[in-house]
Design a protein around this motif. Structure first.
Motif, short mmCIF file in Angstrom:
data_model
loop_
_atom_site.label_atom_id
_atom_site.label_comp_id
_atom_site.label_asym_id
_atom_site.label_seq_id
_atom_site.Cartn_x
_atom_site.Cartn_y
_atom_site.Cartn_z
N ARG A 21 2.02 2.21 6.41
CA ARG A 21 0.83 2.74 7.09
C ARG A 21 -0.43 2.31 6.37
O ARG A 21 -1.40 1.90 6.99
CB ARG A 21 0.89 4.27 7.16
CG ARG A 21 -0.40 4.86 7.74
CD ARG A 21 -0.67 6.30 7.36
NE ARG A 21 -0.24 6.77 6.08
CZ ARG A 21 -0.97 6.73 4.95
NH1 ARG A 21 -2.16 6.20 4.93
NH2 ARG A 21 -0.49 7.24 3.83
N GLU A 22 -0.41 2.38 5.05
CA GLU A 22 -1.57 1.97 4.26
C GLU A 22 -1.88 0.48 4.47
O GLU A 22 -3.04 0.09 4.55
CB GLU A 22 -1.35 2.27 2.78
CG GLU A 22 -1.40 3.74 2.47
CD GLU A 22 -1.06 4.06 1.02
OE1 GLU A 22 -0.88 3.12 0.21
OE2 GLU A 22 -0.98 5.26 0.70
N VAL A 23 -0.85 -0.33 4.58
CA VAL A 23 -1.04 -1.77 4.82
C VAL A 23 -1.69 -1.99 6.19
O VAL A 23 -2.61 -2.81 6.32
CB VAL A 23 0.30 -2.54 4.70
CG1 VAL A 23 0.16 -3.97 5.17
CG2 VAL A 23 0.82 -2.48 3.27
N ILE A 24 -1.24 -1.25 7.19
CA ILE A 24 -1.82 -1.37 8.53
C ILE A 24 -3.29 -0.93 8.48
O ILE A 24 -4.16 -1.59 9.06
CB ILE A 24 -1.03 -0.55 9.57
CG1 ILE A 24 0.41 -1.05 9.68
CG2 ILE A 24 -1.73 -0.61 10.94
CD1 ILE A 24 1.32 -0.12 10.48
N GLN A 25 -3.56 0.18 7.81
CA GLN A 25 -4.94 0.65 7.69
C GLN A 25 -5.82 -0.37 6.97
O GLN A 25 -6.96 -0.60 7.37
CB GLN A 25 -4.98 2.00 6.97
CG GLN A 25 -4.47 3.14 7.82
CD GLN A 25 -4.36 4.44 7.05
OE1 GLN A 25 -3.89 4.47 5.92
NE2 GLN A 25 -4.79 5.53 7.67
N ASP A 26 -5.29 -1.01 5.94
CA ASP A 26 -6.04 -2.05 5.24
C ASP A 26 -6.35 -3.22 6.17
O ASP A 26 -7.44 -3.81 6.10
CB ASP A 26 -5.27 -2.55 4.01
CG ASP A 26 -5.23 -1.53 2.88
OD1 ASP A 26 -6.01 -0.55 2.91
OD2 ASP A 26 -4.39 -1.71 1.96
N ARG A 27 -5.41 -3.54 7.04
CA ARG A 27 -5.63 -4.64 7.99
C ARG A 27 -6.75 -4.26 8.97
O ARG A 27 -7.59 -5.10 9.30
CB ARG A 27 -4.33 -4.96 8.74
CG ARG A 27 -4.47 -6.10 9.72
CD ARG A 27 -4.69 -7.44 9.02
NE ARG A 27 -5.09 -8.42 10.01
CZ ARG A 27 -6.07 -9.29 9.84
NH1 ARG A 27 -6.70 -9.36 8.71
NH2 ARG A 27 -6.38 -10.12 10.80
N VAL A 28 -6.76 -3.01 9.42
CA VAL A 28 -7.82 -2.55 10.32
C VAL A 28 -9.18 -2.68 9.63
O VAL A 28 -10.14 -3.17 10.23
CB VAL A 28 -7.56 -1.09 10.77
CG1 VAL A 28 -8.78 -0.49 11.45
CG2 VAL A 28 -6.35 -1.03 11.69
N ILE A 29 -9.24 -2.29 8.38
CA ILE A 29 -10.49 -2.41 7.62
C ILE A 29 -10.90 -3.87 7.50
O ILE A 29 -12.07 -4.22 7.66
CB ILE A 29 -10.35 -1.74 6.23
CG1 ILE A 29 -10.21 -0.22 6.39
CG2 ILE A 29 -11.53 -2.08 5.33
CD1 ILE A 29 -9.77 0.51 5.13
#
Length: 186
Positions: free
Chosen positions: A92-100
């Motif tokens: 989830r954190e990796v996906i959120q980092d991608r969004v950022i």
């Protein structure tokens, strides 16, 4: 006649503003500006897709943590589910980092469907508090993630996001196989 003047003004004004905004730029800078403007709707759609996945991963991690308290035997399932909880949180954190990285704001909440699934699991365990219920509900969660990843993979994504989705698909398919094997062993 006035209608035509207003129509022309509505068309010409944005063009004039665009020309002013690009005044003094080199041809390559102008090309980059027009490319970034053209990509904006594309990236917004990609951010929305990734945020939907983020919400699903938030719900999955919460479900897996809840399910880890269900097993009625010391069969290693609790540890397996807690490990899966931690793993999905990391993804989830990796996906959120991608969004950022795409210039978006990452989702921080789950979906109503996920809350409903956790509530259903809690009610189900009130009747049957065992390892079988825990593994079945986590398997349903993983299958849902698999299906949503497949839908997202079919959308227009940047190469970086497409590669991330492929990695997540490999991960979820591996976990489904582990859970199915554990289910047979219980």
């Amino acid at each position: 006649m006035r209608l035509h003047i207003y129509a022309l003004t509505a068309i010409a004004a944005p063009l004039a503003l665009g020309a002013c905004a690009n005044a003094g730029l080199t041809n390559s800078e102008k090309a980059m500006a027009s490319e970034s403007t053209a990509e904006a709707p594309y990236l917004k759609t990609e951010v929305n897709e990734l945020n939907k996945l983020t919400s699903i991963y938030i719900d999955a991690a919460a479900l897996y943590k809840q399910a880890a308290d269900i097993p009625d035997k010391n069969n290693g399932l609790k540890e397996m589910l807690l490990e899966l909880h931690d793993y999905r949180n990391g993804e989830r954190e990796v996906i959120q980092d991608r969004v950022i990285a795409l210039g978006g704001d990452p989702a921080t909440k789950g979906e109503a469907l996920g809350t409903g699934h956790r509530t259903f699991t809690a009610l189900r365990t009130a009747v049957d508090n065992d390892s079988e219920v825990a593994i079945e509900e986590v398997l349903r969660g993983e299958e849902y993630i698999r299906d949503e990843l497949a839908k997202t993979a079919k959308t227009d994504l940047t190469p970086e996001s497409a590669a991330l989705i492929k990695k997540l698909q490999v991960s979820v398919n591996a976990e489904i196989k582990k859970l199915e094997a554990k289910d047979k062993a219980i």
